[in-house]
Design a protein around this motif. Sequence first.
Motif, PDB file in Angstrom:
ATOM      1  N   PHE A  25      87.820  95.614 112.635  1.00  0.00           N
ATOM      2  CA  PHE A  25      89.502  96.472 112.182  1.00  0.00           C
ATOM      3  C   PHE A  25      90.655  95.574 111.939  1.00  0.00           C
ATOM      4  O   PHE A  25      91.394  95.036 111.812  1.00  0.00           O
ATOM      5  CB  PHE A  25      89.004  98.066 112.737  1.00  0.00           C
ATOM      6  CG  PHE A  25      90.489  98.776 112.133  1.00  0.00           C
ATOM      7  CD1 PHE A  25      90.146  99.441 110.903  1.00  0.00           C
ATOM      8  CD2 PHE A  25      91.653  98.635 112.457  1.00  0.00           C
ATOM      9  CE1 PHE A  25      91.058  99.716 110.653  1.00  0.00           C
ATOM     10  CE2 PHE A  25      92.803  99.592 112.256  1.00  0.00           C
ATOM     11  CZ  PHE A  25      91.814 100.788 111.264  1.00  0.00           C
ATOM     12  N   LEU A  28      90.238  91.404 110.718  1.00  0.00           N
ATOM     13  CA  LEU A  28      90.716  92.073 108.977  1.00  0.00           C
ATOM     14  C   LEU A  28      92.152  92.468 109.403  1.00  0.00           C
ATOM     15  O   LEU A  28      92.909  92.139 108.045  1.00  0.00           O
ATOM     16  CB  LEU A  28      89.757  93.137 108.746  1.00  0.00           C
ATOM     17  CG  LEU A  28      88.257  92.822 108.313  1.00  0.00           C
ATOM     18  CD1 LEU A  28      87.859  94.439 107.589  1.00  0.00           C
ATOM     19  CD2 LEU A  28      88.517  91.881 107.096  1.00  0.00           C
ATOM     20  N   LEU A  30      93.319  94.869 110.169  1.00  0.00           N
ATOM     21  CA  LEU A  30      93.776  96.692 108.844  1.00  0.00           C
ATOM     22  C   LEU A  30      95.032  96.964 109.626  1.00  0.00           C
ATOM     23  O   LEU A  30      95.424  98.320 109.631  1.00  0.00           O
ATOM     24  CB  LEU A  30      92.805  96.813 109.123  1.00  0.00           C
ATOM     25  CG  LEU A  30      91.602  96.102 107.721  1.00  0.00           C
ATOM     26  CD1 LEU A  30      90.622  97.442 107.932  1.00  0.00           C
ATOM     27  CD2 LEU A  30      92.715  96.658 106.347  1.00  0.00           C
ATOM     28  N   ASP A  31      94.631  96.581 111.003  1.00  0.00           N
ATOM     29  CA  ASP A  31      95.517  97.282 112.614  1.00  0.00           C
ATOM     30  C   ASP A  31      96.833  97.279 111.822  1.00  0.00           C
ATOM     31  O   ASP A  31      97.700  97.550 112.732  1.00  0.00           O
ATOM     32  CB  ASP A  31      95.166  97.071 114.194  1.00  0.00           C
ATOM     33  CG  ASP A  31      95.608  95.727 114.105  1.00  0.00           C
ATOM     34  OD1 ASP A  31      95.131  95.041 112.859  1.00  0.00           O
ATOM     35  OD2 ASP A  31      95.891  95.831 115.224  1.00  0.00           O
ATOM     36  N   ALA A  33      98.161  96.350 109.022  1.00  0.00           N
ATOM     37  CA  ALA A  33      98.670  96.541 107.287  1.00  0.00           C
ATOM     38  C   ALA A  33      99.629  97.538 106.257  1.00  0.00           C
ATOM     39  O   ALA A  33      99.610  98.808 107.849  1.00  0.00           O
ATOM     40  CB  ALA A  33      97.110  97.049 106.151  1.00  0.00           C
ATOM     41  N   SER A  37      94.139 103.218 106.027  1.00  0.00           N
ATOM     42  CA  SER A  37      92.383 102.443 105.880  1.00  0.00           C
ATOM     43  C   SER A  37      91.970 103.168 106.969  1.00  0.00           C
ATOM     44  O   SER A  37      93.075 103.918 107.977  1.00  0.00           O
ATOM     45  CB  SER A  37      92.591 100.756 106.197  1.00  0.00           C
ATOM     46  OG  SER A  37      93.321 100.742 107.420  1.00  0.00           O
ATOM     47  N   ILE A  54      84.416 101.343 108.177  1.00  0.00           N
ATOM     48  CA  ILE A  54      85.822 101.034 107.761  1.00  0.00           C
ATOM     49  C   ILE A  54      86.293 101.546 106.050  1.00  0.00           C
ATOM     50  O   ILE A  54      85.471 101.249 105.114  1.00  0.00           O
ATOM     51  CB  ILE A  54      86.503  99.554 108.436  1.00  0.00           C
ATOM     52  CG1 ILE A  54      86.597  99.715 109.308  1.00  0.00           C
ATOM     53  CG2 ILE A  54      87.391  99.315 107.587  1.00  0.00           C
ATOM     54  CD1 ILE A  54      86.120  98.269 110.381  1.00  0.00           C
ATOM     55  N   ILE A  56      89.094 100.963 103.470  1.00  0.00           N
ATOM     56  CA  ILE A  56      89.944 100.188 103.328  1.00  0.00           C
ATOM     57  C   ILE A  56      91.170 100.838 102.065  1.00  0.00           C
ATOM     58  O   ILE A  56      90.058 100.937 100.989  1.00  0.00           O
ATOM     59  CB  ILE A  56      89.805  98.818 103.118  1.00  0.00           C
ATOM     60  CG1 ILE A  56      89.375  98.645 104.777  1.00  0.00           C
ATOM     61  CG2 ILE A  56      91.160  98.068 102.885  1.00  0.00           C
ATOM     62  CD1 ILE A  56      88.650  97.076 104.062  1.00  0.00           C
TER      63      ILE A  56
END
Length: 144
Positions: A25, A28, A30-31, A33, A37, A54, A56
């Motif tokens: 996570f 990528l 995503l924390d 983004a 997600s 995960i 998305i």
Amino acid sequence: MLNVDTIKNGLVIDHIKAGCGPQIFHWLGLDKASFTSALIMNVPSKKAERKDIIKIDNIINIDFSVLGFVDPNICVNIIKDEKIVRKIRMELPDRVENVIKCKNPRCITMTEHYVPQVFILADRKKATYRCEYCDAFYTAGKIE
């Protein structure tokens, strides 16, 4: 009760070894983004006792070799119009670049920072890699 909405167009990274989800996570990004997600941890699984997932809600570029390095049992589902249109199964990559760092203090990659960190698959059954420059060994499963 946990409720995670359906993905309209995006990716679902499934069958992640329990506990490895946060690592992927964050790798990528995503924390940070701006799209939706979700990281779901310790989900009961038929194949393994527990797994992470995960979700998305966006199509993003992913280096599948890194996912295969972390866990070759991962499956990436590509979702379009709320339906799975493709499943991509991971495997240990033959080569990884700039995913792990050589720990050997005498390795050229420690002093010459422009040299890429390249590891070659040495043993598929043991999931071990060796540094292309100094032959130091590293076991798959953790990205840095």
